[in-house]
Design a protein around this motif. Structure first.
Motif, short mmCIF file in Angstrom:
data_model
loop_
_atom_site.label_atom_id
_atom_site.label_comp_id
_atom_site.label_asym_id
_atom_site.label_seq_id
_atom_site.Cartn_x
_atom_site.Cartn_y
_atom_site.Cartn_z
N PHE A 203 18.83 -4.14 -10.14
CA PHE A 203 18.54 -3.20 -9.07
C PHE A 203 19.70 -3.10 -8.09
O PHE A 203 20.58 -3.97 -8.03
CB PHE A 203 17.26 -3.60 -8.33
N ASP A 204 19.67 -2.03 -7.31
CA ASP A 204 20.74 -1.72 -6.36
C ASP A 204 20.22 -1.91 -4.94
O ASP A 204 19.11 -1.47 -4.60
CB ASP A 204 21.21 -0.28 -6.57
N ALA A 205 21.00 -2.54 -4.09
CA ALA A 205 20.57 -2.83 -2.72
C ALA A 205 20.29 -1.57 -1.91
O ALA A 205 19.31 -1.49 -1.17
CB ALA A 205 21.62 -3.69 -2.02
N ASN A 206 21.16 -0.57 -2.04
CA ASN A 206 20.93 0.69 -1.33
C ASN A 206 19.61 1.32 -1.76
O ASN A 206 18.85 1.84 -0.93
CB ASN A 206 22.07 1.67 -1.59
N SER A 207 19.34 1.31 -3.06
CA SER A 207 18.08 1.87 -3.55
C SER A 207 16.90 1.11 -2.98
O SER A 207 15.88 1.69 -2.59
CB SER A 207 18.04 1.85 -5.08
N TYR A 208 17.03 -0.22 -2.94
CA TYR A 208 15.93 -1.03 -2.40
C TYR A 208 15.63 -0.63 -0.96
O TYR A 208 14.47 -0.49 -0.56
CB TYR A 208 16.30 -2.51 -2.49
N LEU A 209 16.67 -0.43 -0.17
CA LEU A 209 16.47 -0.04 1.23
C LEU A 209 15.87 1.35 1.33
O LEU A 209 14.97 1.59 2.16
CB LEU A 209 17.81 -0.09 1.98
N HIS A 210 16.33 2.29 0.53
CA HIS A 210 15.80 3.66 0.58
C HIS A 210 14.33 3.70 0.19
O HIS A 210 13.52 4.39 0.83
CB HIS A 210 16.62 4.58 -0.32
N LEU A 211 13.96 2.96 -0.86
CA LEU A 211 12.58 3.01 -1.33
C LEU A 211 11.64 2.27 -0.38
O LEU A 211 10.51 2.72 -0.13
CB LEU A 211 12.49 2.44 -2.74
N THR A 212 12.09 1.13 0.15
CA THR A 212 11.24 0.43 1.11
C THR A 212 11.09 1.26 2.39
O THR A 212 10.03 1.25 3.02
CB THR A 212 11.79 -0.96 1.46
N HIS A 213 12.14 1.97 2.76
CA HIS A 213 12.07 2.85 3.93
C HIS A 213 11.02 3.94 3.72
O HIS A 213 10.25 4.26 4.63
CB HIS A 213 13.45 3.47 4.19
N ALA A 214 10.99 4.52 2.52
CA ALA A 214 9.97 5.54 2.21
C ALA A 214 8.58 4.95 2.31
O ALA A 214 7.65 5.59 2.83
CB ALA A 214 10.22 6.11 0.82
N MET A 215 8.39 3.73 1.80
CA MET A 215 7.08 3.08 1.87
C MET A 215 6.70 2.77 3.31
O MET A 215 5.56 3.00 3.72
CB MET A 215 7.09 1.80 1.03
N GLU A 216 7.64 2.25 4.09
CA GLU A 216 7.37 1.92 5.49
C GLU A 216 6.92 3.15 6.28
O GLU A 216 6.03 3.06 7.13
CB GLU A 216 8.62 1.34 6.14
N ASN A 217 7.54 4.27 6.02
CA ASN A 217 7.29 5.47 6.81
C ASN A 217 6.11 6.30 6.32
O ASN A 217 5.71 7.26 6.99
CB ASN A 217 8.55 6.36 6.86
N TYR A 218 5.56 5.95 5.16
CA TYR A 218 4.46 6.76 4.66
C TYR A 218 3.22 6.60 5.51
O TYR A 218 2.82 5.48 5.87
CB TYR A 218 4.12 6.42 3.21
N ASP A 219 2.59 7.72 5.82
CA ASP A 219 1.33 7.74 6.56
C ASP A 219 0.52 8.91 6.02
O ASP A 219 0.89 10.06 6.19
CB ASP A 219 1.59 7.91 8.05
N LEU A 220 -0.57 8.60 5.34
CA LEU A 220 -1.40 9.64 4.74
C LEU A 220 -1.84 10.67 5.77
O LEU A 220 -1.93 11.86 5.48
CB LEU A 220 -2.63 9.01 4.07
N ALA A 221 -2.09 10.21 6.99
CA ALA A 221 -2.60 11.10 8.04
C ALA A 221 -1.51 11.87 8.78
O ALA A 221 -1.82 12.56 9.76
CB ALA A 221 -3.43 10.30 9.03
N ALA A 222 -0.26 11.77 8.34
CA ALA A 222 0.82 12.48 9.03
C ALA A 222 0.50 13.97 9.14
O ALA A 222 0.09 14.60 8.16
CB ALA A 222 2.13 12.27 8.29
N ASN A 223 0.68 14.52 10.34
CA ASN A 223 0.41 15.94 10.63
C ASN A 223 -1.06 16.30 10.50
O ASN A 223 -1.40 17.48 10.41
CB ASN A 223 1.26 16.86 9.73
N CYS A 224 -1.93 15.29 10.47
CA CYS A 224 -3.37 15.51 10.42
C CYS A 224 -4.02 14.63 11.49
O CYS A 224 -3.42 13.70 12.01
CB CYS A 224 -3.94 15.15 9.04
N ASP A 225 -5.28 14.92 11.79
CA ASP A 225 -6.00 14.12 12.77
C ASP A 225 -6.52 12.81 12.21
O ASP A 225 -6.82 11.88 12.96
CB ASP A 225 -7.18 14.92 13.36
N SER A 226 -6.64 12.72 10.89
CA SER A 226 -7.20 11.53 10.26
C SER A 226 -6.88 11.54 8.78
O SER A 226 -6.44 12.56 8.22
CB SER A 226 -8.72 11.48 10.45
N ASP A 227 -7.14 10.40 8.12
CA ASP A 227 -6.97 10.36 6.66
C ASP A 227 -7.96 11.29 5.98
O ASP A 227 -7.64 11.92 4.96
CB ASP A 227 -7.19 8.92 6.16
N ALA A 228 -9.17 11.40 6.52
CA ALA A 228 -10.18 12.29 5.94
C ALA A 228 -9.71 13.73 5.99
O ALA A 228 -9.87 14.49 5.02
CB ALA A 228 -11.51 12.13 6.67
#
Length: 392
Positions: free
Chosen positions: A281-306
């Protein structure tokens, strides 16, 4: 249509210029993907890989890089490639064929390195959608994924609900909790503190020591107290630490006054895992993918997950692992409640395992049966999938 088989195709597709959600663009995005079986018009299943996985879902196992779900996907298995047409794509930002930081920037002739744009789970879904369009698939029988691949599956239900009949998020959650965010931050600092890091423009060298420490920290979160106790206890290793930079001990320990019996089985195991990981694996890739996981929020731009799931009119099977503290059973309970509030027919199956988060990869005998039953149940007119299908 031809008779369905377990035929496998490993290929790649150029999507041309691609603009990421961060607003940055690269001149060409190549996506690596693999398909299994034959497409009959209504049998396509998208399988989303976890953080350091690849599009090679089946075949000879190589950690999470290749063959990572070989006992779940294949002829006669839970996701039966005699009946289903399975598509798996490596996500942008990775290092397994799809364009990522280690890829050559055609405008400079050098690896992208620190110039590669930040990626999001939304970017992954957009790329997968374009791939499916190219393959002539306008409807998915199911989207399934584990860990951050489960976030990928959830984002499909949110972003393209009209394309998905069923969604199967496995060992995942709608977002990372603060403890996981903290651990991920420490792992990130391990990489960027490595003298070989060079601001991310380290090619052809690699910050192996930092990446190894980051992987070791992450790997601890994939296991449970019970599984670590069973595997290692407090036993000392039979051999002394090697010279691999991930172990961080050896001579330094002796200088600090630690004796030769300070190196334990659990450390030896983590060193072994780290050594394997830095080779693939590549260190840059590891940082990019973990960054995507850290920032994910199902409720983004919504009032709730529902609300995020409100347009999805298919069915959901949520699978959690009792010993998982990376993505907990409680998080799946919350997802279940969110699907129900959104009016979605959903079932939550909590599987008992002491093996922690990694059980979704290492215990196919637990994970496979509920997936098989969910996919084989009558889906005409999106008939409700009742919990009785999943009785012990």
């Amino acid at each position: 249509m031809t008779e369905p088989t377990d035929a496998t195709v490993d290929s790649s597709l150029s999507l041309g210029p691609f603009e990421f959600e961060c607003g940055e663009e690269i001149p060409e995005l190549e996506v690596a993907y693999e398909t299994y079986g034959e497409f009959t018009g209504d049998n396509a299943i998208l399988v989303c890989h976890a953080l350091t996985g690849s599009h090679h879902v089946t075949g000879a196992a190589d950690g999470q890089g290749e063959g990572w779900w070989d006992q779940i996907v294949g002829p006669g298995k839970a996701i039966d490639t005699h009946e289903q047409f399975v598509v798996a794509a490596n996500v942008p930002g990775s290092c397994y064929g799809t364009t990522g930081p280690a890829s050559t920037n055609p405008e400079t002739g050098d690896p992208y390195g620190s110039d590669f744009p930040a990626v999001t789970v939304g970017d992954w879904v957009r790329v997968q959608r374009r791939l499916l369009d190219d393959l002539g698939i306008d409807r998915l029988r199911a989207v399934v994924g584990g860990s951050v691949g489960g976030m990928n599956a959830l984002e499909w239900a949110k972003r393209y609900p009209e394309m998905v009949e069923r969604v199967i998020p496995v060992a995942t959650g709608p977002r990372l909790d603060p403890q996981l965010l903290a651990l991920s931050a420490v792992a990130r600092r391990a990489i960027t503190s490595d003298p070989a890091w060079q601001g991310g423009d380290y090619y052809p060298d690699h910050p192996d020591s930092g990446l190894a420490l980051a992987r070791q920290l992450g790997h601890i979160t994939y296991l449970s107290k019970e599984s670590m106790g069973e595997k290692f206890g407090r036993d000392f290793a039979d051999s002394a630490p090697g010279t691999f930079p991930s172990n961080g001990r050896g001579a330094d320990d002796r200088i600090a006054g630690f004796g030769p019996d300070s190196y334990r089985d659990v450390e030896s195991y983590l060193d072994y895992q780290a050594e394997k990981f830095v080779r693939r694996f590549d260190a840059n890739s590891y940082l990019h993918l973990t960054h995507a996981m850290e920032n994910y929020d199902l409720a983004a731009n919504c009032d709730s997950d529902a609300e995020a799931l409100a347009d999805f009119d298919g069915e959901a099977l949520l699978i959690s692992i009792s010993g998982d503290w990376h993505f907990t059973v409680e998080q799946s309970n919350h997802l279940m409640e969110s699907f129900e509030r959104a009016g979605v027919e959903a079932t939550h199956r909590s599987l008992h395992s002491d093996h922690g988060h990694d059980a979704f990869l290492t215990e196919p005998e637990l994970v496979g049966p509920p997936i098989r039953r969910f996919l084989s149940s009558d889906s005409s007119d999106f008939a409700p999938v009742h919990a009785s299908l999943f009785a012990q």
